[in-house]
Design an enzyme around this catalytic site. Structure first.
Site, PDB file in Angstrom:
ATOM      1  N   HIS A 111       0.823  -1.161   0.025  1.00  0.00           N
ATOM      2  CA  HIS A 111       0.033  -0.014   0.001  1.00  0.00           C
ATOM      3  C   HIS A 111       0.976   1.239   0.003  1.00  0.00           C
ATOM      4  O   HIS A 111       0.371   2.235  -0.164  1.00  0.00           O
ATOM      5  CB  HIS A 111      -0.929   0.036   1.088  1.00  0.00           C
TER       6      HIS A 111
ATOM      7  N   ASP B  47       0.310  -7.653   1.576  1.00  0.00           N
ATOM      8  CA  ASP B  47       0.494  -6.248   1.651  1.00  0.00           C
ATOM      9  C   ASP B  47       2.272  -5.951   1.581  1.00  0.00           C
ATOM     10  O   ASP B  47       3.016  -5.072   2.350  1.00  0.00           O
ATOM     11  CB  ASP B  47      -0.057  -5.529   3.207  1.00  0.00           C
TER      12      ASP B  47
ATOM     13  N   SER C 277       4.701   2.593   7.898  1.00  0.00           N
ATOM     14  CA  SER C 277       4.237   1.345   7.107  1.00  0.00           C
ATOM     15  C   SER C 277       5.424   0.924   6.128  1.00  0.00           C
ATOM     16  O   SER C 277       6.134   1.891   5.546  1.00  0.00           O
ATOM     17  CB  SER C 277       3.293   1.740   6.162  1.00  0.00           C
TER      18      SER C 277
END
Length: 319
Positions: free
Chosen positions: A64, A94, A170
């Protein structure tokens, strides 16, 4: 308690605090230089983190963070700036893999996440909210969690930690006390107090291997759409099943492995190679790349009321 007064600590307590601090600092010294800031080269807003895992410029980040962009801008911990090519991505976990076009001075080692235990020290390194190369610490709160990826599929074997994460973390590493990467920080539950998640390093290692070998993550495909439904007790007793839910086939694609194997709409799939199927997520997990191209035995309670075994040869589906 807002601070520690060393004068009121027992000598043993002070030694323990010093040892903990030294352990965290050593882990950060080992992995921190491998962490980079990742930005999309197409100019779209937002950024994330990544970390190098080899001297030839392989960098792991989150899917993402890069989404569908093909190139990214990389800013390394030593201040150097370069670009990278996205070699592959796996929305189901992910995870994305980048090849940097710049010299990599430091890289981190992927550890074995199966050795983790609840309570182990967890160190998160990343670039949250624009504060580059921030370090937060906590413990492993739980293991074997599942959470939804952006495409709705379930990511298995997720690590829960209370090491603070924020937007920008992230793709950064979750590091053990020994300085090994044991997870890839992937999400935080907004509004929750200190609940964060990381994809286990063993999962990341599998995804990297698949991308390097095949350019994608292979998963087995049989060509059905199904729903997680309650498993009627009489069927569970007849099948010797322990689960209370299972998968009921809603649709079968023409000429698919499922169609060739004799599956029909309305069939219940009780097990895959004797592994219980308690829902769609179990079915997806069991149909991994290892089952591509070989016969798989499905325990099925069919629409005629018979408990049968159907043999299906899954095809490859890109991840």
């Amino acid at each position: 308690m807002g601070y520690f007064d060393r004068d009121v600590l027992r000598p043993d307590d002070a030694a323990l605090i010093d040892a903990y601090s030294q352990t965290v600092a050593d882990a950060v010294d080992l992995v921190g230089p491998a962490v980079s800031r990742i930005e999309r080269a197409d100019g779209r807003p937002g950024h994330g983190s990544g970390f190098a895992i080899s001297p030839d410029g392989l960098i792991i980040t989150n899917h993402h963070v890069v989404e569908e962009t093909k190139t990214v801008r990389i800013r390394a911990a030593n201040g150097s700036v370069g670009h990278g090519t996205v070699l592959g991505r796996d929305p189901d976990t992910d995870i994305a893999l980048i090849r940097a076009d710049m010299d990599v001075q430091s890289w981190a080692r992927l550890g074995n996440s199966k050795t983790l235990r609840r309570g182990h020290v967890a160190v998160a390194i990343g670039n949250p909210l624009g504060f580059d190369w921030s370090v937060t610490t906590g413990v492993v709160s739980a293991l074997g969690r599942s959470m939804r990826a952006s495409n709705g599929r379930l990511i298995d074997d997720v690590i829960q930690t209370d090491a603070a994460l924020n937007p920008g973390n992230s793709g950064g590493p979750l590091v053990s006390s020994s300085g090994e990467v044991v997870g890839v920080n992937t999400a935080v539950i907004m509004g929750a107090q200190g609940i964060a998640f990381a994809v286990a390093s063993n999962t990341a290692n599998f995804v990297v291997s698949e991308i390097l070998r095949f350019g994608q993550v292979r998963r087995a495909f049989i060509g059905i759409a199904g729903d997680t439904v309650a498993l009627p007790r009489r069927i569970a007793l007849q099948a010797g099943a322990v689960q209370t839910t299972t998968v009921r086939i809603r649709r079968i694609e023409p000429a698919s492995p499922a169609a060739h194997g004799g599956l029909r709409e309305g069939d219940y799939i009780i097990a895959v190679d004797t592994l219980p199927v308690a829902g769609v997520d179990d079915l997806i997990r069991h149909l991994d790349g290892s089952r591509i191209g070989r016969m798989v035995a499905l325990t099925v309670y069919d629409v005629d009321g018979n408990l049968v075994t159907r043999y299906v040869e899954p095809a490859s589906r890109a991840g």
